[in-house]
Design a protein around this motif. Structure first.
Motif, PDB file in Angstrom:
ATOM      1  N   GLY A   1       0.599  -1.383   0.218  1.00 53.23           N
ATOM      2  CA  GLY A   1       0.211   0.053  -0.398  1.00 53.23           C
ATOM      3  C   GLY A   1       0.916   0.641  -0.195  1.00 53.23           C
ATOM      4  N   ILE A   2       0.176   2.684  -0.605  1.00 53.77           N
ATOM      5  CA  ILE A   2       1.601   3.421  -0.607  1.00 53.77           C
ATOM      6  C   ILE A   2       0.417   4.842  -0.293  1.00 53.77           C
ATOM      7  CG2 ILE A   2       1.137   3.806  -2.996  1.00 53.77           C
ATOM      8  CD1 ILE A   2       4.212   4.762  -3.177  1.00 53.77           C
ATOM      9  N   PHE A   3       0.633   5.741   0.461  1.00 54.34           N
ATOM     10  CA  PHE A   3      -0.375   7.112   0.739  1.00 54.34           C
ATOM     11  C   PHE A   3       0.442   8.040   0.413  1.00 54.34           C
ATOM     12  CE2 PHE A   3      -2.166   9.857   3.469  1.00 54.34           C
ATOM     13  CZ  PHE A   3      -3.754  10.088   3.745  1.00 54.34           C
ATOM     14  N   VAL A   4       0.673   9.486   0.500  1.00 52.01           N
ATOM     15  CA  VAL A   4       0.786  10.771  -0.055  1.00 52.01           C
ATOM     16  C   VAL A   4       0.035  11.806   1.153  1.00 52.01           C
ATOM     17  CG1 VAL A   4       1.281  12.676  -1.224  1.00 52.01           C
ATOM     18  CG2 VAL A   4       1.576  10.519  -2.458  1.00 52.01           C
ATOM     19  N   TRP A   5       0.755  11.761   2.543  1.00 51.70           N
ATOM     20  CA  TRP A   5       0.512  12.255   3.387  1.00 51.70           C
ATOM     21  C   TRP A   5       1.033  14.162   3.477  1.00 51.70           C
ATOM     22  CZ3 TRP A   5       3.465  13.579   8.281  1.00 51.70           C
ATOM     23  CH2 TRP A   5       2.299  14.308   9.189  1.00 51.70           C
ATOM     24  N   ASN A   6       0.214  15.372   2.933  1.00 53.75           N
ATOM     25  CA  ASN A   6       0.926  16.737   2.531  1.00 53.75           C
ATOM     26  C   ASN A   6       0.099  17.711   4.240  1.00 53.75           C
ATOM     27  OD1 ASN A   6       1.330  16.620  -0.074  1.00 53.75           O
ATOM     28  ND2 ASN A   6      -0.622  16.264  -0.547  1.00 53.75           N
ATOM     29  N   THR A   7       1.244  17.793   4.110  1.00 52.95           N
ATOM     30  CA  THR A   7       1.450  19.538   5.379  1.00 52.95           C
ATOM     31  C   THR A   7       1.301  20.605   4.579  1.00 52.95           C
ATOM     32  OG1 THR A   7       3.693  19.484   6.159  1.00 52.95           O
ATOM     33  CG2 THR A   7       1.682  17.325   7.503  1.00 52.95           C
ATOM     34  N   ALA A   8       1.743  21.333   6.349  1.00 52.78           N
ATOM     35  CA  ALA A   8       2.125  22.747   5.614  1.00 52.78           C
ATOM     36  C   ALA A   8       2.780  23.050   5.144  1.00 52.78           C
ATOM     37  CB  ALA A   8       1.268  23.398   6.719  1.00 52.78           C
ATOM     38  N   THR A   9       4.099  21.984   5.662  1.00 55.87           N
ATOM     39  CA  THR A   9       5.195  22.553   5.685  1.00 55.87           C
ATOM     40  C   THR A   9       6.280  21.214   5.142  1.00 55.87           C
ATOM     41  OG1 THR A   9       5.770  20.558   7.561  1.00 55.87           O
ATOM     42  CG2 THR A   9       5.985  23.302   7.966  1.00 55.87           C
ATOM     43  N   GLY A  10       5.243  20.452   3.900  1.00 53.33           N
ATOM     44  CA  GLY A  10       6.000  19.419   2.678  1.00 53.33           C
ATOM     45  C   GLY A  10       4.967  18.309   2.933  1.00 53.33           C
ATOM     46  N   SER A  11       5.849  17.000   2.112  1.00 51.61           N
ATOM     47  CA  SER A  11       5.059  16.356   1.169  1.00 51.61           C
ATOM     48  C   SER A  11       5.768  14.561   1.744  1.00 51.61           C
ATOM     49  CB  SER A  11       4.506  16.144   0.578  1.00 51.61           C
ATOM     50  OG  SER A  11       4.030  17.149  -0.486  1.00 51.61           O
ATOM     51  N   SER A  12       5.056  13.767   2.242  1.00 52.22           N
ATOM     52  CA  SER A  12       5.727  12.735   2.492  1.00 52.22           C
ATOM     53  C   SER A  12       4.728  11.208   2.237  1.00 52.22           C
ATOM     54  CB  SER A  12       5.443  12.127   4.179  1.00 52.22           C
ATOM     55  OG  SER A  12       5.432  12.038   4.749  1.00 52.22           O
ATOM     56  N   VAL A  13       5.536  10.640   1.176  1.00 50.80           N
ATOM     57  CA  VAL A  13       5.180   9.392   0.792  1.00 50.80           C
ATOM     58  C   VAL A  13       5.014   8.250   1.840  1.00 50.80           C
ATOM     59  CG1 VAL A  13       5.262   7.493  -1.001  1.00 50.80           C
ATOM     60  CG2 VAL A  13       5.844   9.943  -0.915  1.00 50.80           C
ATOM     61  N   TRP A  14       4.053   7.713   2.391  1.00 45.85           N
ATOM     62  CA  TRP A  14       4.556   6.349   3.069  1.00 45.85           C
ATOM     63  C   TRP A  14       4.314   4.876   1.971  1.00 45.85           C
ATOM     64  CZ3 TRP A  14       5.052   6.374   8.371  1.00 45.85           C
ATOM     65  CH2 TRP A  14       4.986   7.343   9.403  1.00 45.85           C
ATOM     66  N   ILE A  15       4.615   4.242   2.760  1.00 45.71           N
ATOM     67  CA  ILE A  15       4.311   2.628   2.079  1.00 45.71           C
ATOM     68  C   ILE A  15       4.439   1.781   3.298  1.00 45.71           C
ATOM     69  CG2 ILE A  15       5.698   0.894   0.040  1.00 45.71           C
ATOM     70  CD1 ILE A  15       6.897   3.417  -0.617  1.00 45.71           C
ATOM     71  N   THR A  16       3.294   1.425   3.046  1.00 39.75           N
ATOM     72  CA  THR A  16       3.860  -0.945   3.855  1.00 39.75           C
ATOM     73  C   THR A  16       4.110  -1.827   2.844  1.00 39.75           C
ATOM     74  OG1 THR A  16       1.316  -1.700   2.696  1.00 39.75           O
ATOM     75  CG2 THR A  16       1.504   0.176   4.254  1.00 39.75           C
ATOM     76  N   ASP A  17       5.050  -2.669   3.309  1.00 40.21           N
ATOM     77  CA  ASP A  17       5.508  -3.166   3.219  1.00 40.21           C
ATOM     78  C   ASP A  17       6.268  -4.659   3.446  1.00 40.21           C
ATOM     79  OD1 ASP A  17       8.591  -4.988   2.169  1.00 40.21           O
ATOM     80  OD2 ASP A  17       9.837  -2.514   2.060  1.00 40.21           O
TER      81      ASP A  17
END
Length: 333
Positions: free
Chosen positions: A104-120
């Motif tokens: 699974g993969i998910f993009v998390w956006n905040t006021a300070t930036g973005s990150s990508v979460w991945i389940t492995d």
């Protein structure tokens, strides 16, 4: 009604038969859960521009609606595990470090930036983890014990975690796992501590058989694709209390993926074994009620839609298809 016109109209039974037949026609047309008279999406045949970049099995897709990016997780030997495209379909770049078998993969956006979460879900030294990356692929956080499957909360362990959903606050929901020892839904705080946990292996209320996908609506409810039980279960996001379940729409195949449209009026559900996307009417605040399919998109045979994501700005639906080894984009009409 053509079958009725051959009857003698002077017979009393004719009007009764005509009424019953007319009711059956109405029922088939307006109440059938798989009616297709309202087309809601069309395939964007120009996305992506260069499909040859799909060189493995495409298991998951995530949309960064804020920056117009689409992340694709794929599996295979000697293939890049994460591909990045623009929302227009142009290939941008790829990365591969510390990703073994993305599920699974998910993009998390905040006021300070973005990150990508991945389940492995790999079984090697990087597996059984949930990991956070920068948009360019720099590993910034690892949840779980790499290479070790387990059920512990201190230290945190997973066994084939299937998918993750991260709220704007940083609170995290993980469905764990994809056929492993755990069948649970776990909510973590923004500092990765357990807030609540629910689920054991089974088919009772709050139990799971392969919880496969998770999403959160705008009304404080957590929706879980309980794949093996052929149902969707719903929980209160604050307390973890069970709120209801839907099973009537999934007699043919269980739900593999759950995502909401931007207005939260519909729930997009992927059904892998029958190659179908179901669009369900989502209930507003209050009772979960019964599920109702308002439309479906029938994909080609052996496409096998695994997980989907929705662009919360445009409403476009991206479908990761492990059979076709591609991601397709459907745009709302």
């Amino acid at each position: 009604l053509s079958a009725a016109v051959s009857f003698d109209p002077t017979l009393v039974e004719f009007d009764y038969y005509k009424f019953i037949l007319y009711f059956q026609v109405l029922k088939a047309e307006y109440f059938s859960p798989w009616r297709g008279e309202q087309q809601m999406y069309k395939l964007d045949i120009g996305w992506p521009k260069t499909p040859e970049h799909f060189t493995g099995q495409t298991f998951c897709v995530a949309v960064d609606s804020l920056h117009g990016l689409v992340y694709v997780g794929q599996r295979g030997d000697n293939v890049p595990k994460v591909l990045v495209f623009s929302e227009e379909g142009y290939f941008l770049y790829a990365w591969n470090d510390t990703v073994e078998m993305p599920h699974g993969i998910f993009v998390w956006n905040t006021a300070t930036g973005s990150s990508v979460w991945i389940t492995d879900v790999g079984t090697g030294k990087y597996g059984h983890t949930v990991k956070q990356y920068s948009p360019l692929g720099k590993l910034t956080q690892v949840l779980g014990t790499p290479g070790n499957a387990g059920s512990s909360l201190i230290p945190l362990q997973f066994d084939q975690p299937a998918e993750i959903f991260v709220e704007e606050t940083g609170e995290i929901y993980v469905v764990d796992g994809d056929g492993g020892m755990n069948n649970r839904l776990l909510k973590l705080s923004d500092d990765y501590k357990e807030i609540w946990l629910t689920g054991t292996n089974g088919s009772g209320i709050g139990q799971f058989k392969i919880p496969h996908s998770v999403t959160v609506d705008a009304f404080g409810r957590v929706w879980v694709a309980d794949r093996g039980n052929k149902r969707i279960q719903v929980f209160d996001k604050v307390t973890g209390e069970w709120l209801g379940s839907w099973s009537g729409c999934f007699s043919e195949d269980g739900p593999y993926s759950v995502r909401f449209t931007p207005d939260y009026k519909y729930l997009i559900v992927a059904q892998l074994n029958i190659n179908r996307l179901a669009i369900l009417a989502a209930p507003p605040v209050g009772s979960i009620g019964d599920c109702a399919v308002v439309h479906s998109v029938q994909l080609a045979d052996e496409t096998k839609p695994h997980l989907v994501d929705v662009d919360m700005r445009s409403g476009a639906v991206y479908v990761a298809e492990i059979g076709a080894q591609q991601v397709q984009k459907y745009v709302p009409l």
